[in-house]
Scaffold this motif. Structure first.
Motif, PDB file in Angstrom:
ATOM      1  N   GLY A  28       0.836  -1.269  -2.772  1.00 43.99           N
ATOM      2  CA  GLY A  28      -0.243  -2.364  -2.577  1.00 43.99           C
ATOM      3  C   GLY A  28      -0.414  -3.289  -3.662  1.00 43.99           C
ATOM      4  O   GLY A  28      -0.488  -4.444  -3.402  1.00 43.99           O
ATOM      5  N   TYR A  29       0.119  -3.030  -5.065  1.00 41.67           N
ATOM      6  CA  TYR A  29      -0.259  -4.018  -5.930  1.00 41.67           C
ATOM      7  C   TYR A  29       0.882  -4.577  -6.616  1.00 41.67           C
ATOM      8  O   TYR A  29       0.793  -5.862  -6.997  1.00 41.67           O
ATOM      9  CB  TYR A  29      -1.146  -3.252  -7.359  1.00 41.67           C
ATOM     10  CG  TYR A  29      -2.601  -2.984  -6.722  1.00 41.67           C
ATOM     11  CD1 TYR A  29      -3.624  -4.072  -6.847  1.00 41.67           C
ATOM     12  CD2 TYR A  29      -3.094  -1.805  -6.272  1.00 41.67           C
ATOM     13  CE1 TYR A  29      -4.853  -3.887  -6.470  1.00 41.67           C
ATOM     14  CE2 TYR A  29      -4.189  -1.473  -6.088  1.00 41.67           C
ATOM     15  CZ  TYR A  29      -5.372  -2.753  -5.978  1.00 41.67           C
ATOM     16  OH  TYR A  29      -6.479  -2.708  -5.718  1.00 41.67           O
ATOM     17  N   ASN A  32       2.457  -6.024  -3.012  1.00 39.10           N
ATOM     18  CA  ASN A  32       1.469  -6.676  -2.336  1.00 39.10           C
ATOM     19  C   ASN A  32       1.396  -6.758  -0.906  1.00 39.10           C
ATOM     20  O   ASN A  32       1.410  -7.637  -0.059  1.00 39.10           O
ATOM     21  CB  ASN A  32       1.597  -8.330  -2.690  1.00 39.10           C
ATOM     22  CG  ASN A  32      -0.004  -9.046  -2.541  1.00 39.10           C
ATOM     23  OD1 ASN A  32      -0.813  -8.443  -2.734  1.00 39.10           O
ATOM     24  ND2 ASN A  32       0.126 -10.253  -2.498  1.00 39.10           N
ATOM     25  N   GLN A  34      -0.399  -4.710   1.964  1.00 36.82           N
ATOM     26  CA  GLN A  34      -1.567  -3.990   2.796  1.00 36.82           C
ATOM     27  C   GLN A  34      -2.577  -3.401   1.528  1.00 36.82           C
ATOM     28  O   GLN A  34      -2.792  -2.268   1.397  1.00 36.82           O
ATOM     29  CB  GLN A  34      -1.177  -2.716   3.540  1.00 36.82           C
ATOM     30  CG  GLN A  34      -0.601  -3.244   4.823  1.00 36.82           C
ATOM     31  CD  GLN A  34      -1.390  -3.766   5.678  1.00 36.82           C
ATOM     32  OE1 GLN A  34      -2.838  -3.407   5.866  1.00 36.82           O
ATOM     33  NE2 GLN A  34      -1.221  -4.505   6.660  1.00 36.82           N
ATOM     34  N   ARG A  35      -2.865  -4.254   0.675  1.00 37.17           N
ATOM     35  CA  ARG A  35      -3.417  -3.847  -0.844  1.00 37.17           C
ATOM     36  C   ARG A  35      -4.530  -3.050  -0.382  1.00 37.17           C
ATOM     37  O   ARG A  35      -5.005  -1.951  -1.135  1.00 37.17           O
ATOM     38  CB  ARG A  35      -3.905  -5.170  -1.608  1.00 37.17           C
ATOM     39  CG  ARG A  35      -4.428  -4.961  -2.889  1.00 37.17           C
ATOM     40  CD  ARG A  35      -4.889  -6.025  -3.726  1.00 37.17           C
ATOM     41  NE  ARG A  35      -3.457  -6.699  -4.250  1.00 37.17           N
ATOM     42  CZ  ARG A  35      -3.238  -7.620  -4.867  1.00 37.17           C
ATOM     43  NH1 ARG A  35      -4.244  -7.903  -5.553  1.00 37.17           N
ATOM     44  NH2 ARG A  35      -2.075  -7.742  -5.328  1.00 37.17           N
ATOM     45  N   HIS A  36      -5.481  -3.371   0.725  1.00 38.89           N
ATOM     46  CA  HIS A  36      -6.727  -2.781   0.807  1.00 38.89           C
ATOM     47  C   HIS A  36      -6.430  -1.369   1.262  1.00 38.89           C
ATOM     48  O   HIS A  36      -7.117  -0.421   0.638  1.00 38.89           O
ATOM     49  CB  HIS A  36      -7.554  -3.445   1.997  1.00 38.89           C
ATOM     50  CG  HIS A  36      -8.757  -2.988   2.155  1.00 38.89           C
ATOM     51  ND1 HIS A  36     -10.040  -3.073   1.333  1.00 38.89           N
ATOM     52  CD2 HIS A  36      -9.234  -2.101   3.174  1.00 38.89           C
ATOM     53  CE1 HIS A  36     -10.981  -2.403   1.797  1.00 38.89           C
ATOM     54  NE2 HIS A  36     -10.694  -1.878   3.086  1.00 38.89           N
ATOM     55  N   SER A  39      -5.109   0.756  -1.460  1.00 36.23           N
ATOM     56  CA  SER A  39      -5.849   1.110  -2.717  1.00 36.23           C
ATOM     57  C   SER A  39      -6.568   2.459  -2.131  1.00 36.23           C
ATOM     58  O   SER A  39      -6.806   3.250  -2.926  1.00 36.23           O
ATOM     59  CB  SER A  39      -6.917   0.163  -2.838  1.00 36.23           C
ATOM     60  OG  SER A  39      -6.145  -1.076  -3.197  1.00 36.23           O
TER      61      SER A  39
END
Length: 136
Positions: A28-29, A32, A34-36, A39
């Motif tokens: 996710g981070y 980058n 589907q970060r939401h 998380s």
């Protein structure tokens, strides 16, 4: 029943959960992607995995942990978990069926339906578990 084997199995499963959470955090981070969503996966899996492992690791020699592991693998509890899982599966199945049919009549997105199902499933499971513990 080998209690040490059950404890090692618990550590392994919680370790897998922690790794899944950390991978989701990385994807996710760092990547980058589907970060939401990643998380949410990381927030759900990482703490549960780490805390579960810590409970098994630091509670290895304690008699209460050994009693809990023995009680968890007792025949009555296995029966109740199996019956609960069966019942919760079918209740959730019919919920998803009705909700899917209902999406034609209601303005509900697939995302909202998924979130409602993820909330509904454990609620049904734990209520059914409580009922069966009193029943059996």
């Amino acid at each position: 029943m080998d209690v040490n084997k059950e404890i090692k199995k618990g550590i392994f499963y919680y370790g897998i959960m922690a790794v899944i959470g950390l991978i989701a955090l990385f994807v996710g981070y760092v990547l980058n992607f589907q970060r939401h969503a990643m998380s949410g996966i990381a927030i759900g899996f990482t703490p549960v995995g780490i805390i579960g492992m810590l409970i098994y690791i630091f509670g290895k020699d304690k008699t209460q942990l050994i009693k809990s592991v023995k009680a968890e693998n007792e025949e009555r509890n296995i029966f109740i978990r199996n019956k609960t899982g069966y019942r919760a599966f079918w209740i959730t199945y019919w919920f998803v069926f009705a909700a899917t049919i209902g999406t034609d009549f209601l303005s509900i997105s697939a995302s909202d339906l998924s979130i409602a199902t993820l909330i509904f499933m454990p609620v049904v499971y734990f209520i059914t578990m409580i009922i069966y513990h009193y029943k059996y």
